[in-house]
Design a protein around this motif. Structure first.
Motif, PDB file in Angstrom:
ATOM      1  N   ILE A  95       0.842  -1.194   0.000  1.00 33.46           N
ATOM      2  CA  ILE A  95       0.000   0.000   0.000  1.00 33.46           C
ATOM      3  C   ILE A  95       0.880   1.247   0.000  1.00 33.46           C
ATOM      4  O   ILE A  95       1.771   1.386   0.845  1.00 33.46           O
ATOM      5  N   SER A  96       0.635   2.140  -0.945  1.00 31.41           N
ATOM      6  CA  SER A  96       1.473   3.336  -1.049  1.00 31.41           C
ATOM      7  C   SER A  96       0.727   4.464  -1.731  1.00 31.41           C
ATOM      8  O   SER A  96      -0.336   4.268  -2.328  1.00 31.41           O
ATOM      9  N   PRO A 113       4.901 -11.982  -8.555  1.00 34.07           N
ATOM     10  CA  PRO A 113       4.131 -10.724  -8.606  1.00 34.07           C
ATOM     11  C   PRO A 113       2.626 -10.921  -8.478  1.00 34.07           C
ATOM     12  O   PRO A 113       1.926 -10.055  -7.937  1.00 34.07           O
ATOM     13  N   GLU A 114       2.116 -12.077  -8.949  1.00 32.80           N
ATOM     14  CA  GLU A 114       0.673 -12.300  -8.867  1.00 32.80           C
ATOM     15  C   GLU A 114       0.191 -12.509  -7.436  1.00 32.80           C
ATOM     16  O   GLU A 114      -1.020 -12.500  -7.178  1.00 32.80           O
ATOM     17  N   ARG A 115       1.118 -12.710  -6.509  1.00 28.24           N
ATOM     18  CA  ARG A 115       0.747 -12.866  -5.102  1.00 28.24           C
ATOM     19  C   ARG A 115       0.865 -11.556  -4.327  1.00 28.24           C
ATOM     20  O   ARG A 115       0.745 -11.538  -3.107  1.00 28.24           O
ATOM     21  N   VAL A 116       1.106 -10.473  -5.043  1.00 29.84           N
ATOM     22  CA  VAL A 116       1.182  -9.143  -4.430  1.00 29.84           C
ATOM     23  C   VAL A 116       0.027  -8.290  -4.929  1.00 29.84           C
ATOM     24  O   VAL A 116      -0.182  -8.146  -6.134  1.00 29.84           O
ATOM     25  N   ILE A 117      -0.730  -7.742  -3.989  1.00 26.95           N
ATOM     26  CA  ILE A 117      -1.836  -6.843  -4.329  1.00 26.95           C
ATOM     27  C   ILE A 117      -1.376  -5.418  -4.043  1.00 26.95           C
ATOM     28  O   ILE A 117      -1.066  -5.076  -2.900  1.00 26.95           O
ATOM     29  N   PHE A 118      -1.308  -4.607  -5.090  1.00 31.87           N
ATOM     30  CA  PHE A 118      -0.890  -3.213  -4.940  1.00 31.87           C
ATOM     31  C   PHE A 118      -2.113  -2.318  -4.792  1.00 31.87           C
ATOM     32  O   PHE A 118      -3.072  -2.418  -5.562  1.00 31.87           O
ATOM     33  N   ILE A 119      -2.057  -1.457  -3.786  1.00 27.13           N
ATOM     34  CA  ILE A 119      -3.137  -0.490  -3.553  1.00 27.13           C
ATOM     35  C   ILE A 119      -2.506   0.896  -3.500  1.00 27.13           C
ATOM     36  O   ILE A 119      -1.614   1.152  -2.677  1.00 27.13           O
ATOM     37  N   ASP A 120      -2.950   1.789  -4.375  1.00 23.63           N
ATOM     38  CA  ASP A 120      -2.412   3.152  -4.443  1.00 23.63           C
ATOM     39  C   ASP A 120      -3.453   4.128  -3.903  1.00 23.63           C
ATOM     40  O   ASP A 120      -4.560   4.232  -4.441  1.00 23.63           O
ATOM     41  N   ASP A 126      -6.664   8.097   4.436  1.00 25.59           N
ATOM     42  CA  ASP A 126      -7.152   6.856   3.825  1.00 25.59           C
ATOM     43  C   ASP A 126      -6.045   5.815   3.734  1.00 25.59           C
ATOM     44  O   ASP A 126      -6.292   4.615   3.892  1.00 25.59           O
ATOM     45  N   LEU A 127      -4.826   6.278   3.482  1.00 21.23           N
ATOM     46  CA  LEU A 127      -3.685   5.374   3.379  1.00 21.23           C
ATOM     47  C   LEU A 127      -3.435   4.674   4.714  1.00 21.23           C
ATOM     48  O   LEU A 127      -3.261   3.452   4.776  1.00 21.23           O
ATOM     49  N   GLU A 133      -6.306  -1.684   8.420  1.00 23.03           N
ATOM     50  CA  GLU A 133      -7.277  -2.731   8.123  1.00 23.03           C
ATOM     51  C   GLU A 133      -6.594  -3.958   7.505  1.00 23.03           C
ATOM     52  O   GLU A 133      -6.968  -5.102   7.791  1.00 23.03           O
ATOM     53  N   ALA A 134      -5.597  -3.734   6.668  1.00 23.34           N
ATOM     54  CA  ALA A 134      -4.872  -4.851   6.059  1.00 23.34           C
ATOM     55  C   ALA A 134      -4.134  -5.659   7.122  1.00 23.34           C
ATOM     56  O   ALA A 134      -4.087  -6.896   7.062  1.00 23.34           O
ATOM     57  N   LEU A 135      -3.553  -4.976   8.097  1.00 21.67           N
ATOM     58  CA  LEU A 135      -2.814  -5.660   9.157  1.00 21.67           C
ATOM     59  C   LEU A 135      -3.719  -6.514  10.042  1.00 21.67           C
ATOM     60  O   LEU A 135      -3.248  -7.413  10.724  1.00 21.67           O
ATOM     61  N   LYS A 136      -5.000  -6.241  10.029  1.00 23.29           N
ATOM     62  CA  LYS A 136      -5.954  -7.020  10.820  1.00 23.29           C
ATOM     63  C   LYS A 136      -6.351  -8.323  10.126  1.00 23.29           C
ATOM     64  O   LYS A 136      -6.964  -9.189  10.760  1.00 23.29           O
ATOM     65  N   CYS A 137      -6.013  -8.442   8.856  1.00 24.51           N
ATOM     66  CA  CYS A 137      -6.433  -9.606   8.066  1.00 24.51           C
ATOM     67  C   CYS A 137      -5.449 -10.757   8.250  1.00 24.51           C
ATOM     68  O   CYS A 137      -4.309 -10.697   7.782  1.00 24.51           O
TER      69      CYS A 137
END
Length: 252
Positions: A95-96, A113-120, A126-127, A133-137
């Motif tokens: 996330i960046s 790379p297909e096992r990495v989900i990039f969120i911009d 919001d970041l 929230e990601a760390l809670k998963c």
């Protein structure tokens, strides 16, 4: 009589170990899950951590001030993330606000790379929310968050999140305005070093970093030379950096 003394001494050692583990657990330093062993291959660096074990299920923060340092830090974090992802079937959430990672290059560090989900995300509020929230998963193997900076309260929320989920968080702070106390378990500074080249081959060689562990809870801060070669971390002898005739450092 000596037998009973030996038994009593062994019981004391075990009691002390148990108390130390309870204290570490209360401070957010939980060991790996039962039956799970993480081998990061960091050599002497891992002896800086409590129990000689890289802290998983914790927040690690990385500081960098120049684009060169940021690139080196990203490479080192990718190596850590790759090791974490090899231990299970989890994915990585990256996330960046200004992503500079070239996904195919992650293969060098053992990451598909297909096992990495990039969120911009551009907005800081919001970041930070997305990272928390990601760390809670619990299904995440690792979460990489590129945040300019976090205050103590913000970092405490992130650390509390991973203590419940056991997800490892790698937070990269590029050119922070203020460096303040945070709740992270470790604080790192990574700088690039001339890499080693394969004999007779052109190019810049394998990645090599000057890795400083500025802060580690209940551990021993220090500085090490670490290289990435043949798909793994390798410890570099420090005296090799000062070798004559500009020779490149040799890995141990």
């Amino acid at each position: 009589m000596k037998i009973f003394e030996m038994i009593a001494a062994a019981d004391k050692i075990e009691l002390i170990r148990g108390l130390q583990q309870q204290i570490l657990s209360l401070q957010g330093m939980k060991g790996p899950l039962e039956g799970v062993q993480f081998n990061f291959g960091l050599g002497p660096l891992e002896r800086a951590f409590p129990g000689n074990t890289f802290p998983t299920g914790a927040i690690h923060e990385f500081l960098s001030n120049t684009p060169e340092d940021a690139a080196a830090t990203t490479g080192f974090m990718a190596g850590l993330a790759g090791r974490l992802m090899q231990q299970g079937d989890g994915v990585c959430l990256w996330i960046s606000a200004n992503r500079a990672v070239f996904p195919p290059a992650l293969k060098m560090f053992g990451i598909d790379p297909e096992r990495v989900i990039f969120i911009d995300i551009t907005r800081k509020k919001d970041l930070l929310w997305a990272v928390e929230e990601a760390l809670k998963c619990e299904s995440m193997a690792v979460v990489v968050g590129e945040l300019k900076e976090t205050g103590f309260t913000e970092s405490r929320r992130l650390q509390l999140a991973v203590e419940q989920s056991r997800v490892t968080g790698l937070m990269h702070h590029f050119s922070p305005r203020n460096i303040t106390a945070t709740a992270s378990v470790c604080r790192w500074v990574v700088k690039p070093v001339a890499g080693e080249q394969e004999a007779g081959l052109p190019g810049v060689g394998s990645p090599c970093w000057n890795v400083t562990l500025q802060k580690v809870r209940n551990g021993k801060p220090g500085t090490w030379l670490i290289a990435w070669s043949a798909g793994r971390f390798r410890n570099v002898k420090r005296d090799a950096v000062a070798a004559p005739d500009h020779q490149l450092p040799k890995t141990a």
